[in-house]
Design a protein around this motif. Structure first.
Motif, PDB file in Angstrom:
ATOM      1  N   LEU A 134      62.171  52.645  61.633  1.00  8.37           N
ATOM      2  CA  LEU A 134      61.455  53.554  62.521  1.00  8.37           C
ATOM      3  C   LEU A 134      59.960  53.254  62.502  1.00  8.37           C
ATOM      4  O   LEU A 134      59.295  53.210  63.547  1.00  8.37           O
ATOM      5  CB  LEU A 134      61.720  54.996  62.087  1.00  8.37           C
ATOM      6  N   TYR A 135      59.411  53.030  61.307  1.00  5.56           N
ATOM      7  CA  TYR A 135      57.986  52.726  61.201  1.00  5.56           C
ATOM      8  C   TYR A 135      57.670  51.375  61.855  1.00  5.56           C
ATOM      9  O   TYR A 135      56.638  51.219  62.519  1.00  5.56           O
ATOM     10  CB  TYR A 135      57.566  52.714  59.734  1.00  5.56           C
ATOM     11  N   LEU A 136      58.561  50.391  61.680  1.00  5.07           N
ATOM     12  CA  LEU A 136      58.354  49.085  62.291  1.00  5.07           C
ATOM     13  C   LEU A 136      58.322  49.200  63.811  1.00  5.07           C
ATOM     14  O   LEU A 136      57.484  48.563  64.483  1.00  5.07           O
ATOM     15  CB  LEU A 136      59.465  48.129  61.851  1.00  5.07           C
ATOM     16  N   GLN A 137      59.207  49.993  64.371  1.00  6.38           N
ATOM     17  CA  GLN A 137      59.199  50.206  65.819  1.00  6.38           C
ATOM     18  C   GLN A 137      57.873  50.830  66.263  1.00  6.38           C
ATOM     19  O   GLN A 137      57.325  50.478  67.309  1.00  6.38           O
ATOM     20  CB  GLN A 137      60.357  51.123  66.210  1.00  6.38           C
ATOM     21  N   HIS A 138      57.362  51.755  65.456  1.00  7.19           N
ATOM     22  CA  HIS A 138      56.092  52.393  65.796  1.00  7.19           C
ATOM     23  C   HIS A 138      54.933  51.390  65.762  1.00  7.19           C
ATOM     24  O   HIS A 138      54.084  51.373  66.655  1.00  7.19           O
ATOM     25  CB  HIS A 138      55.828  53.548  64.822  1.00  7.19           C
ATOM     26  N   VAL A 139      54.885  50.567  64.716  1.00  4.20           N
ATOM     27  CA  VAL A 139      53.809  49.591  64.575  1.00  4.20           C
ATOM     28  C   VAL A 139      53.827  48.587  65.718  1.00  4.20           C
ATOM     29  O   VAL A 139      52.775  48.210  66.266  1.00  4.20           O
ATOM     30  CB  VAL A 139      53.912  48.878  63.208  1.00  4.20           C
ATOM     31  N   ARG A 140      55.017  48.153  66.108  1.00  6.20           N
ATOM     32  CA  ARG A 140      55.128  47.162  67.181  1.00  6.20           C
ATOM     33  C   ARG A 140      54.925  47.771  68.550  1.00  6.20           C
ATOM     34  O   ARG A 140      54.811  47.054  69.550  1.00  6.20           O
ATOM     35  CB  ARG A 140      56.500  46.495  67.131  1.00  6.20           C
ATOM     36  N   GLY A 141      54.895  49.096  68.646  1.00  9.10           N
ATOM     37  CA  GLY A 141      54.755  49.734  69.941  1.00  9.10           C
ATOM     38  C   GLY A 141      56.010  49.647  70.774  1.00  9.10           C
ATOM     39  O   GLY A 141      55.965  49.814  72.006  1.00  9.10           O
ATOM     40  N   THR A 142      57.149  49.403  70.134  1.00  9.18           N
ATOM     41  CA  THR A 142      58.420  49.300  70.848  1.00  9.18           C
ATOM     42  C   THR A 142      58.913  50.691  71.204  1.00  9.18           C
ATOM     43  O   THR A 142      58.805  51.620  70.395  1.00  9.18           O
ATOM     44  CB  THR A 142      59.469  48.606  69.965  1.00  9.18           C
ATOM     45  N   PRO A 143      59.457  50.874  72.397  1.00 12.08           N
ATOM     46  CA  PRO A 143      60.018  52.193  72.749  1.00 12.08           C
ATOM     47  C   PRO A 143      61.079  52.614  71.733  1.00 12.08           C
ATOM     48  O   PRO A 143      61.984  51.862  71.399  1.00 12.08           O
ATOM     49  CB  PRO A 143      60.627  51.958  74.137  1.00 12.08           C
ATOM     50  N   VAL A 144      60.936  53.823  71.235  1.00  6.08           N
ATOM     51  CA  VAL A 144      61.814  54.318  70.179  1.00  6.08           C
ATOM     52  C   VAL A 144      62.870  55.231  70.787  1.00  6.08           C
ATOM     53  O   VAL A 144      62.544  56.145  71.546  1.00  6.08           O
ATOM     54  CB  VAL A 144      60.997  55.086  69.116  1.00  6.08           C
ATOM     55  N   HIS A 145      64.134  54.936  70.455  1.00  2.00           N
ATOM     56  CA  HIS A 145      65.229  55.807  70.881  1.00  2.00           C
ATOM     57  C   HIS A 145      65.345  56.924  69.843  1.00  2.00           C
ATOM     58  O   HIS A 145      66.080  56.833  68.869  1.00  2.00           O
ATOM     59  CB  HIS A 145      66.524  55.004  70.990  1.00  2.00           C
ATOM     60  N   THR A 146      64.566  57.981  70.067  1.00  2.75           N
ATOM     61  CA  THR A 146      64.398  59.024  69.050  1.00  2.75           C
ATOM     62  C   THR A 146      65.704  59.664  68.598  1.00  2.75           C
ATOM     63  O   THR A 146      65.925  59.830  67.382  1.00  2.75           O
ATOM     64  CB  THR A 146      63.432  60.097  69.576  1.00  2.75           C
ATOM     65  N   PRO A 147      66.613  60.067  69.488  1.00  3.39           N
ATOM     66  CA  PRO A 147      67.847  60.714  69.004  1.00  3.39           C
ATOM     67  C   PRO A 147      68.658  59.833  68.052  1.00  3.39           C
ATOM     68  O   PRO A 147      69.157  60.311  67.024  1.00  3.39           O
ATOM     69  CB  PRO A 147      68.617  61.004  70.299  1.00  3.39           C
ATOM     70  N   THR A 148      68.772  58.555  68.399  1.00  2.00           N
ATOM     71  CA  THR A 148      69.553  57.661  67.547  1.00  2.00           C
ATOM     72  C   THR A 148      68.905  57.484  66.184  1.00  2.00           C
ATOM     73  O   THR A 148      69.566  57.575  65.141  1.00  2.00           O
ATOM     74  CB  THR A 148      69.715  56.285  68.228  1.00  2.00           C
ATOM     75  N   LEU A 149      67.593  57.216  66.185  1.00  2.00           N
ATOM     76  CA  LEU A 149      66.905  57.007  64.915  1.00  2.00           C
ATOM     77  C   LEU A 149      66.867  58.285  64.077  1.00  2.00           C
ATOM     78  O   LEU A 149      67.027  58.245  62.854  1.00  2.00           O
ATOM     79  CB  LEU A 149      65.490  56.519  65.168  1.00  2.00           C
TER      80      LEU A 149
END
Length: 485
Positions: free
Chosen positions: A281-296
């Motif tokens: 989750l943190y890696l997705q945030h750092v990369r600015g990748t769209p996060v699929h919040t419900p799944t994570l």
């Protein structure tokens, strides 16, 4: 972990096969890079997997395992995957939305149940049945490994309303991979010594998982095959074939004890894997990748709940170890102190009588036959003692060869009857040991609790009765109160 014994050069065709196969695969990969649609590409798609399937059959014939069916299923699964790769090569638009899944997809997916059936058979033959702790450990590992795959591959595809069929088929592959990973983790968690064949099979499964994951991610990014995925797919069959050629393949289905739930290596793997969801989750945030919040969010919650449950079970297991004697299976003196200390009021009201059981001449048994026979005597006496008790009676190993039995709501007649039944049950039949049957007798002191008497006083009274039994010649029961009638 025990390594394989040294093998003569004539017993190492697996290594020759693996090294030469990897070299040949490298050449085929180079030729395929030069001519991506020609004969070299067709050979690279079909030959490694087909040759590996035939080599597995040859390994079965060479080593004659006691249970060859799982190996045959692995060979069939590998052949199905090879034919799927060949069909995919013939029809390069296999996965385009307009055409949809076809023969290659069916062949690829068929390899999964065949492989899963083989792994399940190995599990059953090795006696590795699922316990709650094993299931939680495996689930933690699968969640940690599967969440990135699901988030990056399955969710984006399934969210596309224009490709419902492609989404369903795309979801099957990571789902099948996770099922196989779950079963493989249980196989790895077995406590038997790992042989070369074990590690080669683990490497085979790891290569397949990495290849499928890499390919799925590349497809999501709009890319086709890559050199990396091709090399992973081509190398995996060679590793499987090498496992079948290794002589230790005959030991893969031998019965294995379950690994201890508190093993350091096991706990480190589980703890490290449980950190994968928040780290991803943190890696997705750092990369600015769209996060699929419900799944994570769901993945993090599941991982947290599983880890919390695992720690609870670990604490319970540690408590059981501390309060249970490892040799006899009876409660320890520490349990007695804990039982009376934590629930003194309720326990004091419930306990009505006490037996102190002491093995006669136990030091002589140890000195004459050795401590291994002495341990066997302790185990057998404990089993016979426990067999004569009611479900609510409490048996404690109080000292080296001394046992306490705490009874609820008993009168002198019942206490005497139970004590005599225990004494006769122990002394009537010699204790079988690896050396020789050993005649064993016990002396018993029995005490009925008096009004206002505490547990410590009750134990002291029963001890005095035990000393009286010893002075009277042993192999008898003495009570602090006379039995009516």
């Amino acid at each position: 972990m025990r390594s394989d014994p040294d093998l003569p050069p004539s017993a190492r065709p697996w290594l020759v096969y693996l090294l030469s196969g990897l070299a040949g695969t490298g050449v085929l990969h180079l030729l395929r890079h030069i001519d991506a649609t020609g004969t070299a590409a067709m050979i690279a798609a079909l030959v490694p997997g087909t040759a590996a399937a035939l080599t597995v059959v040859a390994g079965i014939g060479r080593h004659r395992p006691a249970y060859g069916l799982p190996w045959l299923l692995l060979a069939a699964g590998q052949l199905s995957a090879a034919l799927g790769a060949f069909a995919l090569h013939l029809r390069r638009d296999e996965w385009t939305p307009d055409v949809g899944p076809g023969l290659a997809s069916v062949l690829f997916l068929l390899a999964y149940p065949l492989t899963a059936a083989a792994v399940l058979m190995f599990l059953r033959r090795r006696g590795l049945m699922w316990t709650l702790t094993d299931g939680i450990d495996a689930a933690i590992i699968v969640v940690g490994a599967g969440l990135p795959l699901w988030t990056m591959v399955v969710s984006p595809v399934m969210a596309d309303p224009h490709q419902p069929t492609a989404a369903a088929w795309a979801a099957l592959y990571p789902a099948m991979d996770l099922v196989l990973l779950l079963m493989a983790v249980r196989l790895i968690l077995g406590n038997a010594a790992r042989t070369t064949a074990h590690w080669l099979l683990y490497a085979h499964g790891t290569l397949i998982f990495l290849a499928n994951t890499t390919y799925a991610i590349q497809r999501m990014l709009g890319h086709g095959h890559s050199h990396l995925t091709d090399m992973l797919w081509s190398s995996a069959p060679l590793v499987l074939a090498a496992a079948a050629l290794h002589p230790s393949m005959t030991r893969l289905d031998r019965h294995a004890a379950a690994a201890p739930a508190t093993g350091t290596g096991r706990l480190v793997i589980v703890a490290a894997t449980s950190l994968a969801p928040p780290c991803f989750l943190y890696l997705q945030h750092v990369r600015g990748t769209p996060v699929h919040t419900p799944t994570l969010a769901a993945g993090c919650l599941i991982a947290f709940a599983l880890m919390l449950t695992r720690m609870t079970l670990l604490l319970q297991a540690q408590r059981r170890v501390a309060l249970t004697d490892s040799l006899t299976g009876l409660y320890t003196r520490r349990f007695l102190e804990d039982f009376l200390g934590r629930r003194a009021t309720a326990a004091s009201r419930a306990i009505g009588g006490l037996l102190v059981v002491d093995i006669d001449h136990f030091k002589w048994i140890n000195d004459t036959y050795g401590h291994s026979v002495g341990d066997a005597v302790l185990r057998e006496v404990s089993g016979r003692l426990r067999a004569g008790l009611r479900s609510d009676d409490i048996a404690v190993r109080y000292g080296g060869e001394e046992f306490l039995v705490l009874l609820q709501d008993c009168d002198p007649a019942h206490l005497h009857e139970l004590g005599e039944r225990i004494r006769r049950g122990i002394s009537s039949v010699p204790v079988p040991t690896a050396e020789t049957p050993v005649a064993v007798t016990v002396s018993i002191g029995a005490a009925v609790r008096q009004p206002g008497q505490g547990i410590a006083g009750l134990i002291d009274t029963a001890d005095k009765a035990l000393y009286a039994a010893k002075r009277s010649g042993r192999n008898r029961l003495v009570m602090n109160l006379p039995v009516a009638g």
